[in-house]
Motif scaffolding. Structure first.
Motif, short mmCIF file in Angstrom:
data_model
loop_
_atom_site.label_atom_id
_atom_site.label_comp_id
_atom_site.label_asym_id
_atom_site.label_seq_id
_atom_site.Cartn_x
_atom_site.Cartn_y
_atom_site.Cartn_z
N TYR A 156 -39.71 28.79 2.12
CA TYR A 156 -39.23 28.27 3.39
C TYR A 156 -37.78 27.84 3.29
O TYR A 156 -37.30 27.45 2.23
CB TYR A 156 -40.08 27.08 3.84
N LYS A 157 -37.11 27.87 4.44
CA LYS A 157 -35.70 27.50 4.50
C LYS A 157 -35.56 26.17 5.23
O LYS A 157 -36.40 25.79 6.05
CB LYS A 157 -34.90 28.57 5.23
N VAL A 158 -34.46 25.47 4.91
CA VAL A 158 -34.14 24.20 5.55
C VAL A 158 -32.73 24.31 6.11
O VAL A 158 -31.81 24.75 5.42
CB VAL A 158 -34.21 23.03 4.55
N GLY A 159 -32.57 23.93 7.38
CA GLY A 159 -31.26 23.99 8.01
C GLY A 159 -30.91 22.68 8.68
O GLY A 159 -31.77 21.82 8.90
N ILE A 160 -29.63 22.54 8.98
CA ILE A 160 -29.15 21.34 9.67
C ILE A 160 -28.15 21.75 10.74
O ILE A 160 -27.28 22.57 10.51
CB ILE A 160 -28.56 20.31 8.70
N ILE A 161 -28.33 21.17 11.93
CA ILE A 161 -27.48 21.44 13.07
C ILE A 161 -26.78 20.15 13.46
O ILE A 161 -27.41 19.10 13.58
CB ILE A 161 -28.32 21.91 14.29
N GLY A 162 -25.47 20.23 13.67
CA GLY A 162 -24.73 19.06 14.12
C GLY A 162 -23.24 19.29 14.05
O GLY A 162 -22.78 20.37 13.66
N ASP A 163 -22.49 18.27 14.41
CA ASP A 163 -21.04 18.40 14.37
C ASP A 163 -20.58 18.60 12.93
O ASP A 163 -21.25 18.17 11.98
CB ASP A 163 -20.37 17.17 15.00
N LYS A 164 -19.48 19.26 12.78
CA LYS A 164 -18.97 19.66 11.47
C LYS A 164 -18.86 18.49 10.49
O LYS A 164 -19.29 18.60 9.34
CB LYS A 164 -17.60 20.33 11.66
N ASP A 165 -18.31 17.39 10.93
CA ASP A 165 -18.13 16.23 10.04
C ASP A 165 -19.45 15.66 9.54
O ASP A 165 -19.53 15.15 8.44
CB ASP A 165 -17.34 15.13 10.74
#
Length: 107
Positions: free
Chosen positions: A2-11
């Motif tokens: 399985y993969k794990v990702g993160i979404i959000g502003d660059k900083d």
């Protein structure tokens, strides 16, 4: 695997790349919405999303609440915690066990 990702502003998200998460920097809710649904289609097991974007995408996140995968977890962004992540956790636990065992009904 399985993969794990993160979404959000660059900083807020770039540092997570160092620990092996796939990073999806964005600051607009429409862009985040497209990424969220793409990650779900690509069978990501865990999707972290900053609280500020999570608040803007509640309807989209709700679509996955009863699914086994992905687990969508709000995390604080560069602004600091807003409490949305903890509230989401409390609601998930209450839905799973039928009672608020974390906070005893207090917010």
């Amino acid at each position: 695997m399985y993969k794990v990702g993160i979404i959000g502003d660059k900083d807020s998200v770039l540092g997570f790349k160092a620990v092996g998460l796939e990073v999806f920097p964005c600051s607009r809710s429409e862009e985040a919405k497209k990424i969220l649904h793409q990650l779900a289609r690509d069978e990501y097991a865990i999707i972290y999303i900053t609280e500020s974007l999570s608040a803007q995408l509640q309807e989209d996140i709700e679509q996955y609440k009863d699914e086994r995968l992905p687990a969508i977890i709000p995390i604080p962004g560069k602004e600091g915690p807003s409490g949305a992540g903890m509230d989401s956790l409390r609601k998930s636990v209450e839905r799973a066990v039928g009672a608020d065992i974390l906070f005893g009904g207090e917010n």
